[in-house]
Structure formats: C-alpha cells, structure tokens
Design a protein around this motif. Structure first.
Motif, PDB file in Angstrom:
ATOM      1  N   LEU A   1      -5.668   5.565 -12.130  1.00 44.74           N
ATOM      2  CA  LEU A   1      -5.198   4.200 -12.387  1.00 44.74           C
ATOM      3  C   LEU A   1      -4.310   3.691 -11.232  1.00 44.74           C
ATOM      4  O   LEU A   1      -4.403   2.529 -10.833  1.00 44.74           O
ATOM      5  CB  LEU A   1      -4.420   4.136 -13.703  1.00 44.74           C
ATOM      6  CG  LEU A   1      -5.249   4.309 -14.979  1.00 44.74           C
ATOM      7  CD1 LEU A   1      -4.333   4.377 -16.200  1.00 44.74           C
ATOM      8  CD2 LEU A   1      -6.254   3.178 -15.105  1.00 44.74           C
ATOM      9  N   ALA A   2      -3.477   4.580 -10.710  1.00 49.10           N
ATOM     10  CA  ALA A   2      -2.609   4.183  -9.586  1.00 49.10           C
ATOM     11  C   ALA A   2      -3.438   3.829  -8.353  1.00 49.10           C
ATOM     12  O   ALA A   2      -3.144   2.854  -7.651  1.00 49.10           O
ATOM     13  CB  ALA A   2      -1.623   5.297  -9.266  1.00 49.10           C
ATOM     14  N   GLN A   3      -4.483   4.626  -8.093  1.00 55.31           N
ATOM     15  CA  GLN A   3      -5.352   4.331  -6.946  1.00 55.31           C
ATOM     16  C   GLN A   3      -6.067   3.000  -7.143  1.00 55.31           C
ATOM     17  O   GLN A   3      -6.201   2.206  -6.211  1.00 55.31           O
ATOM     18  CB  GLN A   3      -6.374   5.459  -6.738  1.00 55.31           C
ATOM     19  CG  GLN A   3      -7.225   5.274  -5.499  1.00 55.31           C
ATOM     20  CD  GLN A   3      -6.392   5.242  -4.229  1.00 55.31           C
ATOM     21  OE1 GLN A   3      -5.514   6.072  -4.031  1.00 55.31           O
ATOM     22  NE2 GLN A   3      -6.642   4.263  -3.386  1.00 55.31           N
TER      23      GLN A   3
ATOM     24  N   ILE B   1       0.840  -1.206   0.000  1.00 54.45           N
ATOM     25  CA  ILE B   1       0.000   0.000   0.000  1.00 54.45           C
ATOM     26  C   ILE B   1       0.875   1.256   0.000  1.00 54.45           C
ATOM     27  O   ILE B   1       0.623   2.215  -0.742  1.00 54.45           O
ATOM     28  CB  ILE B   1      -0.961  -0.007   1.197  1.00 54.45           C
ATOM     29  CG1 ILE B   1      -2.009  -1.100   0.995  1.00 54.45           C
ATOM     30  CG2 ILE B   1      -1.615   1.348   1.394  1.00 54.45           C
ATOM     31  CD1 ILE B   1      -2.857  -1.393   2.222  1.00 54.45           C
ATOM     32  N   ALA B   2       1.926   1.238   0.845  1.00 60.03           N
ATOM     33  CA  ALA B   2       2.831   2.391   0.903  1.00 60.03           C
ATOM     34  C   ALA B   2       3.500   2.618  -0.451  1.00 60.03           C
ATOM     35  O   ALA B   2       3.620   3.764  -0.907  1.00 60.03           O
ATOM     36  CB  ALA B   2       3.871   2.190   1.996  1.00 60.03           C
ATOM     37  N   ASP B   3       3.928   1.523  -1.085  1.00 56.20           N
ATOM     38  CA  ASP B   3       4.546   1.642  -2.413  1.00 56.20           C
ATOM     39  C   ASP B   3       3.556   2.207  -3.426  1.00 56.20           C
ATOM     40  O   ASP B   3       3.907   3.091  -4.235  1.00 56.20           O
ATOM     41  CB  ASP B   3       5.055   0.284  -2.895  1.00 56.20           C
ATOM     42  CG  ASP B   3       6.281  -0.188  -2.143  1.00 56.20           C
ATOM     43  OD1 ASP B   3       6.629  -1.378  -2.273  1.00 56.20           O
ATOM     44  OD2 ASP B   3       6.911   0.637  -1.439  1.00 56.20           O
ATOM     45  N   ALA B   4       2.341   1.710  -3.386  1.00 55.13           N
ATOM     46  CA  ALA B   4       1.321   2.183  -4.322  1.00 55.13           C
ATOM     47  C   ALA B   4       1.013   3.656  -4.095  1.00 55.13           C
ATOM     48  O   ALA B   4       0.860   4.427  -5.054  1.00 55.13           O
ATOM     49  CB  ALA B   4       0.056   1.334  -4.191  1.00 55.13           C
ATOM     50  N   GLN B   5       0.935   4.054  -2.823  1.00 52.70           N
ATOM     51  CA  GLN B   5       0.661   5.460  -2.521  1.00 52.70           C
ATOM     52  C   GLN B   5       1.814   6.353  -2.980  1.00 52.70           C
ATOM     53  O   GLN B   5       1.593   7.454  -3.493  1.00 52.70           O
ATOM     54  CB  GLN B   5       0.409   5.630  -1.021  1.00 52.70           C
ATOM     55  CG  GLN B   5      -0.922   5.053  -0.571  1.00 52.70           C
ATOM     56  CD  GLN B   5      -1.087   5.051   0.928  1.00 52.70           C
ATOM     57  OE1 GLN B   5      -0.121   5.182   1.675  1.00 52.70           O
ATOM     58  NE2 GLN B   5      -2.331   4.898   1.369  1.00 52.70           N
ATOM     59  N   GLN B   6       3.049   5.890  -2.777  1.00 54.34           N
ATOM     60  CA  GLN B   6       4.206   6.674  -3.216  1.00 54.34           C
ATOM     61  C   GLN B   6       4.191   6.839  -4.736  1.00 54.34           C
ATOM     62  O   GLN B   6       4.455   7.927  -5.252  1.00 54.34           O
ATOM     63  CB  GLN B   6       5.509   5.997  -2.763  1.00 54.34           C
ATOM     64  CG  GLN B   6       6.760   6.757  -3.143  1.00 54.34           C
ATOM     65  CD  GLN B   6       6.796   8.151  -2.511  1.00 54.34           C
ATOM     66  OE1 GLN B   6       6.441   8.323  -1.350  1.00 54.34           O
ATOM     67  NE2 GLN B   6       7.218   9.133  -3.273  1.00 54.34           N
ATOM     68  N   GLN B   7       3.870   5.765  -5.409  1.00 54.87           N
ATOM     69  CA  GLN B   7       3.782   5.842  -6.873  1.00 54.87           C
ATOM     70  C   GLN B   7       2.673   6.811  -7.297  1.00 54.87           C
ATOM     71  O   GLN B   7       2.851   7.577  -8.247  1.00 54.87           O
ATOM     72  CB  GLN B   7       3.517   4.461  -7.464  1.00 54.87           C
ATOM     73  CG  GLN B   7       4.692   3.519  -7.394  1.00 54.87           C
ATOM     74  CD  GLN B   7       4.333   2.123  -7.902  1.00 54.87           C
ATOM     75  OE1 GLN B   7       3.240   1.897  -8.396  1.00 54.87           O
ATOM     76  NE2 GLN B   7       5.276   1.197  -7.756  1.00 54.87           N
ATOM     77  N   ALA B   8       1.568   6.775  -6.575  1.00 61.53           N
ATOM     78  CA  ALA B   8       0.453   7.668  -6.918  1.00 61.53           C
ATOM     79  C   ALA B   8       0.856   9.124  -6.730  1.00 61.53           C
ATOM     80  O   ALA B   8       0.495   9.987  -7.548  1.00 61.53           O
ATOM     81  CB  ALA B   8      -0.765   7.327  -6.065  1.00 61.53           C
ATOM     82  N   LEU B   9       1.619   9.431  -5.663  1.00 62.57           N
ATOM     83  CA  LEU B   9       2.059  10.808  -5.421  1.00 62.57           C
ATOM     84  C   LEU B   9       3.058  11.266  -6.488  1.00 62.57           C
ATOM     85  O   LEU B   9       3.060  12.438  -6.901  1.00 62.57           O
ATOM     86  CB  LEU B   9       2.678  10.923  -4.028  1.00 62.57           C
ATOM     87  CG  LEU B   9       1.710  10.805  -2.854  1.00 62.57           C
ATOM     88  CD1 LEU B   9       2.472  10.798  -1.530  1.00 62.57           C
ATOM     89  CD2 LEU B   9       0.691  11.932  -2.894  1.00 62.57           C
ATOM     90  N   THR B  10       3.895  10.341  -6.900  1.00 62.78           N
ATOM     91  CA  THR B  10       4.916  10.678  -7.889  1.00 62.78           C
ATOM     92  C   THR B  10       4.295  11.070  -9.230  1.00 62.78           C
ATOM     93  O   THR B  10       4.765  11.994  -9.908  1.00 62.78           O
ATOM     94  CB  THR B  10       5.885   9.487  -8.077  1.00 62.78           C
ATOM     95  OG1 THR B  10       6.436   9.147  -6.819  1.00 62.78           O
ATOM     96  CG2 THR B  10       6.993   9.808  -9.054  1.00 62.78           C
ATOM     97  N   ILE B  11       3.229  10.401  -9.600  1.00 62.96           N
ATOM     98  CA  ILE B  11       2.624  10.658 -10.910  1.00 62.96           C
ATOM     99  C   ILE B  11       1.290  11.412 -10.792  1.00 62.96           C
ATOM    100  O   ILE B  11       0.433  11.339 -11.685  1.00 62.96           O
ATOM    101  CB  ILE B  11       2.429   9.340 -11.673  1.00 62.96           C
ATOM    102  CG1 ILE B  11       1.623   8.338 -10.856  1.00 62.96           C
ATOM    103  CG2 ILE B  11       3.747   8.742 -12.076  1.00 62.96           C
ATOM    104  CD1 ILE B  11       1.301   7.061 -11.586  1.00 62.96           C
TER     105      ILE B  11
END
Length: 165
Positions: free
Chosen positions: A102-104, A83-93
C-alpha cells in the motif's frame, strides 16, 4: 547567467550600431552641407523611443524564463521530497507485506501527481512565454516597418535634394 543571450540583445546592438553610423556619417557634399530632409534630433528621438519601449518586454521574457526554471526546479524538488517521504514511510512499516504494498502504491500515486503537476506547470509557463514572445514579435514587426518607412523617407528626400542641386 553569463554568456547567455536574452531576447532583444541583438536588436539593442543593431540600434546602437545604427546610431553610431549616423553619428559618424559625413554630409554628401562637403563639411558644411546640411541635410534638410530629416532632423537628426528627430531620428535620435525615435531611436531613444525604441530603446525605451522594449526593455519591459525583454525583462518580462527574462522573468518568465526564470520563473519557469524556478517552477520546474520547485516541482522536481517537491516530487523528490514526496518520493523520499513515501520511501521512508515504506521502510518504516516494511514488516507487514500488505502495508508495504500500500505504501508503494501511495508513493507511485504521489509521484504521478507530482509529475502531472510539473507537466502542467511547465506547459502553462511555456504557453505564457509564447504569448509574450508573440506580442514582442508583433511589436518588433511594427518597429521594423516604422524604421523602413523612415529610411524610405530619408532616401526619397535625399533623392529630391540631389535632383535640386
């Protein structure tokens, strides 16, 4: 874990108490009277056999509980990490709205899969623990029957001895 009662602790305590009572018991008709019904060594050998036959089951039960806790902690940590990785990716893009959506969605899918994995792992651990406890319960019932028969034989022999004196 200090203060935690594990399966079998009560049985060990009862067997120890039974052994203490037998060691302290006095013959029924004075100091020099002897029981002829059952040899004390045989009885103590039975108690030793009881003690030796169940520690493996108790250790298996403890190990299962510990493994279950470790699996659940690992699954939760893995889920949190995902979840943390997914959230970090979502913030980055986050600059583009479609990419954020799509990231969410991916994070939700990953979370759902992690939660499903945790549930399946927990259910499997609980099923295995249930099997071990059922096996242990059956063994304890058998052991209780053996102890009851030994007590009955001891009582019948004592009654016969009382009738002869």
């Amino acid at each position: 874990m200090p203060g935690e009662n594990f399966p079998g602790d009560r049985i060990v305590s009862l067997v120890d108490e039974l052994e203490g009572l037998i060691e302290e018991a006095k013959p029924p008709f004075g100091k020099n009277a002897q029981f002829k019904v059952i040899d004390a060594d045989v009885f103590f050998n039975i108690l030793d056999e009881i003690r030796m036959s169940y520690p493996d089951e108790w250790q298996k039960s403890r190990r299962i509980l510990k493994e279950r806790e470790e699996l659940m902690a690992s699954a939760a940590a893995q889920a949190d990490s995902i979840i943390a990785d997914a959230q970090q990716q979502a913030l980055t893009i986050a600059g583009e709205q479609e990419i954020v959506r799509l990231a969410q969605q991916q994070a939700d899918d990953i979370r759902d899969r992690a939660q499903q994995y945790e549930r399946e792992t927990r259910y499997a651990a609980e099923d295995y623990a249930e099997q071990v406890f059922t096996h242990l319960e059956e063994n304890l019932k058998s052991l209780t029957g053996t102890v009851t028969r030994c007590r009955q034989q001891l009582n019948e022999g004592a009654a016969q001895q009382n009738g002869q004196w």
